[in-house]
Design an enzyme around this catalytic site. Structure first.
Site, PDB file in Angstrom:
ATOM      1  NE  ARG A   1      10.982  78.897 114.098  1.00 20.10           N
ATOM      2  CZ  ARG A   1      12.086  79.530 114.475  1.00 20.10           C
ATOM      3  NH1 ARG A   1      13.001  79.876 113.627  1.00 20.10           N
ATOM      4  NH2 ARG A   1      12.267  79.825 115.756  1.00 20.10           N
TER       5      ARG A   1
ATOM      6  CE1 TYR B   1      14.615  82.543 117.477  1.00 23.96           C
ATOM      7  CE2 TYR B   1      16.184  81.059 118.538  1.00 23.96           C
ATOM      8  CZ  TYR B   1      15.094  81.247 117.705  1.00 23.96           C
ATOM      9  OH  TYR B   1      14.481  80.185 117.118  1.00 23.96           O
TER      10      TYR B   1
ATOM     11  CG  HIS C   1      15.362  76.310 113.173  1.00 29.58           C
ATOM     12  ND1 HIS C   1      15.058  76.680 111.882  1.00 29.58           N
ATOM     13  CD2 HIS C   1      16.405  75.445 113.072  1.00 29.58           C
ATOM     14  CE1 HIS C   1      15.883  76.089 111.043  1.00 29.58           C
ATOM     15  NE2 HIS C   1      16.697  75.320 111.739  1.00 29.58           N
TER      16      HIS C   1
HETATM   17  C1  LIG Z   1      23.589  75.814 103.251  1.00 24.36           C
HETATM   18  C2  LIG Z   1      23.107  75.722 104.629  1.00 24.36           C
HETATM   19  N1  LIG Z   1      23.590  76.543 105.571  1.00 24.36           N
HETATM   20  C3  LIG Z   1      23.176  76.461 106.844  1.00 24.36           C
HETATM   21  C4  LIG Z   1      22.239  75.537 107.216  1.00 24.36           C
HETATM   22  C5  LIG Z   1      21.755  75.456 108.656  1.00 24.36           C
HETATM   23  N2  LIG Z   1      20.376  75.952 108.704  1.00 24.36           N
HETATM   24  C6  LIG Z   1      19.332  75.095 108.712  1.00 24.36           C
HETATM   25  S1  LIG Z   1      17.870  75.902 108.631  1.00 24.36           S
HETATM   26  C7  LIG Z   1      18.623  77.412 108.603  1.00 24.36           C
HETATM   27  C8  LIG Z   1      17.805  78.658 108.535  1.00 24.36           C
HETATM   28  C9  LIG Z   1      16.950  78.685 107.348  1.00 24.36           C
HETATM   29  O1  LIG Z   1      16.098  79.779 107.423  1.00 24.36           O
HETATM   30  P1  LIG Z   1      14.938  79.991 106.385  1.00 24.36           P
HETATM   31  O2  LIG Z   1      15.470  79.900 105.011  1.00 24.36           O
HETATM   32  O3  LIG Z   1      14.234  81.230 106.757  1.00 24.36           O
HETATM   33  O4  LIG Z   1      13.989  78.723 106.580  1.00 24.36           O
HETATM   34  P2  LIG Z   1      13.166  78.323 107.870  1.00 24.36           P
HETATM   35  O5  LIG Z   1      14.070  77.506 108.733  1.00 24.36           O
HETATM   36  O6  LIG Z   1      12.695  79.563 108.535  1.00 24.36           O
HETATM   37  O7  LIG Z   1      12.039  77.493 107.352  1.00 24.36           O
HETATM   38  C10 LIG Z   1      19.988  77.265 108.658  1.00 24.36           C
HETATM   39  C11 LIG Z   1      20.908  78.388 108.661  1.00 24.36           C
HETATM   40  C12 LIG Z   1      21.757  74.686 106.216  1.00 24.36           C
HETATM   41  N3  LIG Z   1      20.854  73.729 106.472  1.00 24.36           N
HETATM   42  N4  LIG Z   1      22.184  74.813 104.945  1.00 24.36           N
END
Ligand SMILES: Cc1ncc(C[n+]2csc(CCOP(=O)(O)OP(=O)(O)O)c2C)c(N)n1
Ligand SMILES: Cc1ncc(C[n+]2csc(CCOP(=O)(O)OP(=O)(O)O)c2C)c(N)n1
Ligand SMILES: [Mg+2]
Ligand SMILES: [Mg+2]
Lengths: 322, 358, 358, 322
Positions: free
Chosen positions: B256, B269, B260
């Site tokens: 990425r 971080y 985020h």
């Molecule tokens: C069930 C849930 N928990 C927490 C969140 C908050 N949150 C949004 S994105 C994220 C990280 C997701 O990481 P990843 O699966 O690696 O996807 P990326 O953002 O890297 O595309 C979190 C914890 C959420 N949207 N849904």
């Protein structure tokens, strides 16, 4: 001594104070470490307590379930769920274990856990980030449900929650994290759970509101052509029924304001408690000014969803003019 | 038997187009040049849309936005391998995948403008709307793929999620259920190394994410996620397997490169050196170099493509803004149920000022 | 790299005491004879308690009861490897494990009599109360083991669950989190081949359940669950690993020889031949033959043990019934919170007839 | 034509009829195949429809999440969750996806799913097997919540639910599965969702009750020294408010009986709706006769927990004598 702090700073300061006071407290959750939490509530804690602050994988049921184990062991978990809308992923752990550990073991075990979660709408957040499910949690016996609305109360209530031997769902209105600044006592400050705050005294009508709605109500009552008493219950469960009833017995009129959908929301419970014990004092139906019974919309429509000044004012007027 | 090996497994890693420009002859999907140029344009379009969206957000015209910068090869290669009869199930960072499947940019912008119109993806396109609760949509992919099996359809479903999502129970359940029900699902995990601030190594002790497939008894494979020919080829094969009732988990190794979301500050971080390392592995640059090498692209052609992308986006952004003017908040009552029950009608009337009681 | 192996894995299977009575010298835990006899007695006690409980349930004196008949070696061997400082986390079928850890039968009966007294397992025993929601307790085991890591304790936690539980997201999350946090957890999966009526093969496409560990990057191992020396040895090693921060998943291959619960009728969904096959592999008989072989048991000694078990159970059942007489339903208000809030006090008063309003 | 059937037979017959009528219906869940369900609700179906009836692994979130995919595809999933207390494992899928698929896509997608689950207490069941969370689900916009109380209504409501384009949580009181037998129409029989049943007409007091409590109420009203109107809402959400209000406007007195804990339960919502639109008709506070605010106890204490005849009678008397 008191510092002028924002809510988010009050959360952070309280976590730091309590961790210093009690080394069995463990803070963990998604992004709470190096990143200091998505709202920065835990900023810096990991540097002070590298062995008691942990980033968590994206696994809410896991976060809460692990907490049950930590609590059974004798630690005091204070997990953060990134948004209240994702506590649903852990609902079974909360309902089946967190809430019942004491009762199902006749007190042999208990679950001293404070689950912190940003709560409520109004910050143009993503889908599922604006949830208000306090009524759902209030419906689960064994839990306590707390919604702080001011920086000072945040300190007092979070302190009380962390020290409470029973599990607390601590819902922090995101909208208030940075919007208000007020003196917060530097010394130990405990607001006992289950005690409402009569924020403003009045004679003609009682308005009950918590979280961001408390402030919305306070922002308009001066313009209402009546003497309005405003009560912030602060603890949703157990609810300070007496404070509300005392007020309604005096005013004879009541409006309850919340962001959550109306059906089976806390306004219904408050109305029912008034019905139970103060019906004859009522001079008008209790007015429920709440979110509509629709899923919380994406932010382009959120201001239409949540109780706004007009709706609250209209609710107060209906109560007064009935 | 005292102590013996009961069963063993291996996870493979695939790369077709190497960073040095070399192509593995055997694995090369051998796409016709117009297809290659199509993939290239979509990658560029997505990159540019992300950049414009971040800028729009900074000006207050969008809400929180999750760019996919750096992940274009992972998504365009994989979504590019889908046929029209396949379904696609996304998370919240799938701009390149939606573009590949023909969803116009203004719809994606609507979602970021806080409008349900942005999730009202036409059902005929066989694209599901974005899903924010991390990992939850993996089950929907497993379910769509199961429906394809039940209906004996020669089609498959791709389900996207991230490295963080692999920690959610829903994702494991999805893998396991897909195996049990011979779901026609391909689970496409974009391991972009971060879940917000949490690096991949803190998400799991597993050496790869592809090996999560082993828990479900299904196939797992890693692919270089910055290699669009690789993601295409691996996904094409996985879809073929899935159409036959053997679901697959693909882990695409990518990064990425940006925030985020627009609410995030990666400098807190992660290190600039790391970002620089991955900048050097940029998927669009690698593909561009390859296309130049084989004579499919020139400076001139690139300039043309870029200009057409600018035009397209200018129009799409305009269209998004126009749409945003037209929304009627009252329609939030419209879609809760097929027919609004009386209590909801009362609330709608109250909202519209038709009633004086709540 | 075009296509290469990124990582590979193997799952081992262990057996110490074979059905033919032979013992693997190298893996033999070499327990002193009194320990062996202790394990034997507990296995017998558990079997007999299950039989009596089923009979009591048939007479209406117990509620739904889940017997562990056939799983005694899996549980007594594994729980027998725990030290007093270790924690134990159970599901709802762990009679043998509780007995091994010293929980008296009347407490287990209380639970089946619908009394919270049966879940009021003293905290000092480091046994958690039974957990009915399938798989949910795996997370508690991971959490206890994490606490042991945080507190740098030289102790571990065993968490029991079944083959069905391995389909629950909670279990996968537990494995993964245990790996991430170096939890001192040993996950002990009793694969008794059924989740109520659903056979193991329909629960997952995975060849073994032990391989679910691979998804978490932790060790997984299979053991003959009807071999008490094997389950002891494997669990002892796993606990040692866990105490050092390396959690392990153990899959014990066994069979639920009896009903799922007293509300169940296995003849609907499985064949008598299958049941007969596993009867022949009964764990108590195998161990008894071994103990006779090495001269530790004789007909006489067995009769003595059986008689002492009958006596013990007669007393314990008496004690359970007496306890059941004494319960005061009003105490359900007692343990909801440390201090009952006013509304609950009002309800308690109403219940007690002290108030005339609800 | 009508056969005398038990509730469980009505469930089974309806599933069979609907599956015959509509080949997009898929029935699945733990043990619903060869075993025919732990209560035998699906007995025999797998023989008739081997390709549309499936045993599921023990994974509730998975069961519901897969259903979202099936529904998006165009099939009509009718999953069974083995007990309502285990729907909590799937709460996030229900709240975030099942309930919202229509609204979040402006109707492009919808989720025609009927989630069946045994519900309520009174059968000396294991822990977590006696849950009543209808209020929690009623608080989630986008869901419909149905509780049938008779064999005929079971057929009529299950038929309506399966045919309803929106998702339904269909809660089947375990206590009633085999306790009542009555004629059930053999032909197509639809009880529209959202229509209460005025089970018994009366003049003096209205008692609202559903599930097993409906029968408990009916079993004692003859002995009450007053004319009692008994209303079974049948659909908890959307609630037939008008039927209840009409009755209360007539009787002026109301008692609501349910097994779920009191705080934030459906009795509160019903009380609040009466307050909203019929307050002036009330001659006594609405009486809430409910489970206590304690976790549903194990069965040795369950009869003390749930509203029994004495408590219901006392509630009616309080309403009458106020
Ligand atoms: C069930 C849930 N928990 C927490 C969140 C908050 N949150 C949004 S994105 C994220 C990280 C997701 O990481 P990843 O699966 O690696 O996807 P990326 O953002 O890297 O595309 C979190 C914890 C959420 N949207 N849904
Ligand atoms: C979350 C949850 N879902 C469903 C059930 C109902 N149920 C009780 S036992 C069981 C099967 C469990 O199988 P397994 O994990 O193999 O354990 P075993 O019964 O064989 O010991 C099910 C589905 C439950 N108790 N909890
Ligand atoms: Mg990621
Ligand atoms: Mg089993």
């Amino acid at each position: 001594m008191a510092n002028r702090l924002r809510t988010i700073e009050a959360v952070r300061g309280t976590l730091r104070d309590e961790m210093a006071r009690d080394d069995s407290i463990v803070v963990y959750g998604q992004d709470v470490g190096r990143n200091g939490g998505v709202f920065r509530a835990t900023q810096g804690l990991i540097d002070e307590y590298p062995n008691r602050v942990y980033d968590s994988p994206v696994a809410e049921a896991g976060i809460i379930g692990l907490g049950v184990g930590l609590a059974a062991y004798g630690l005091k978990p204070v997990p953060e769920i990134e948004f209240a809308g994702f506590t649903y992923q852990a609902f079974h752990q909360i309902q089946q274990h967190v809430a019942r550990l004491r009762s199902r073991t006749r007190g042999e075990f208990h679950c001293q856990m404070t689950i912190r979660a940003p709560f409520g709408g109004g910050i143009r957040a993503l889908e599922h980030h604006s949830e208000s499910f306090e009524a759902g949690y209030a419906h689960v016996p064994g839990l306590k449900v707390v919604v702080p609305s001011t920086p000072a109360d945040t300190k007092g209530l979070l302190t009380a929650s962390i020290r409470d031997p029973d599990p607390v769902i601590f819902l922090e209105p995101t909208r208030l994290y940075r919007s208000i600044r007020e003196p917060v006592p530097e010394e130990d400050h405990v607001v006992p759970l289950g005690e409402a705050d009569v924020v403003r005294e009045g004679e003609d009508v009682t308005v009950v509101a918590w979280g961001a709605m408390r402030h919305r109500v306070l922002g308009l009552v001066d313009d209402v052509d009546a003497s309005v008493e405003v009560i912030d219950p602060r603890t949703i469960a157990p609810l300070d029924t007496d404070a509300i009833l005392d007020s309604v017995r005096k005013t004879g009129r009541c409006v309850v304001v919340h962001e959550a959908p109306r059906t089976a929301g806390m306004a219904a419970e408050i109305t029912a408690r008034i019905n139970d014990r103060a019906l004859l004092y009522l001079e008008a139906p209790v007015q429920r000014v709440t979110g509509y019974d629709v899923p919380y919309p994406l932010f382009a429509r959120e201001s239409a969803y949540e109780p706004d000044d007009d709706r609250i004012r209209a609710g107060i007027e209906r109560a007064l003019e009935f | 038997m005292p102590r013996e090996t009961a069963v063993d497994f291996a996870i493979d890693r695939v790369q077709v187009l190497a960073p040095d420009g070399s192509v593995d002859e055997e694995l090369d999907p051998d796409l016709p040049e117009d297809r290659l140029l199509g993939l290239y344009r979509t990658m560029k379009l997505s990159r540019r849309l992300d950049e414009r969206a971040i800028a729009l957000q900074r000006r207050g015209e969008l809400g929180t936005y999750a760019p996919a910068i750096g992940q274009e090869a992972a998504q365009v290669g994989s979504a590019g391998a889908l046929s029209e009869s396949d379904w696609m199930v996304t998370s919240f960072r799938e701009t390149p995948a939606y573009l590949t499947r023909g969803t116009p940019p203004h719809v994606l912008l609507w979602y970021a403008m806080g409008m349900e119109e942005g999730a009202a993806v036409p059902r005929e396109t066989r694209n599901m709307p974005p899903s924010v609760p991390v990992g939850s949509q993996a089950l929907h992919a497993a379910g769509l793929g199961w429906a394809q099996e039940i209906r004996d359809e020669d089609a498959a479903t791709i389900g996207y999620f991230g490295d963080g999502a692999t920690s959610e129970g829903d994702v494991y359940e999805a893998l396991n259920l897909a195996g049990v029900y011979s779901s026609h699902a391909v689970f496409f995990c974009q391991n972009n190394q971060y879940a917000i601030s949490v690096p991949r190594e803190k998400q799991t002790k597993a050496e790869t994410l592809a090996q999560k497939a082993i828990s479900a008894g299904i196939e797992g494979v890693q692919v270089d996620g910055n290699d669009v020919l690789g993601t295409y080829a691996v996904t094409r094969d996985a879809l073929e397997s899935a159409r036959g009732g053997d679901p697959v988990l693909v882990e695409a190794l990518t990064y990425r490169r940006s925030l985020h979301t627009t609410a995030d500050d990666p400098s807190v971080y992660r290190l600039e050196e790391e970002e620089a390392e991955w900048e050097a592995r940029d998927p669009i640059e690698r593909f561009e170099a390859y296309l130049r090498d084989r004579g499919a692209l020139s400076d001139e052609r690139i300039a043309e493509i870029e200009a057409s992308i600018e035009d397209e986006l200018a129009e799409e952004i305009e269209r998004a803004k126009e749409g945003a003017q037209r929304i009627d908040p009252a329609d939030m009552f419209e879609y809760v149920y097929a027919t609004a029950p009386p209590e909801l009608e009362r609330q709608r009337a109250d909202f519209g000022g038709e009633s004086d009681g709540e």
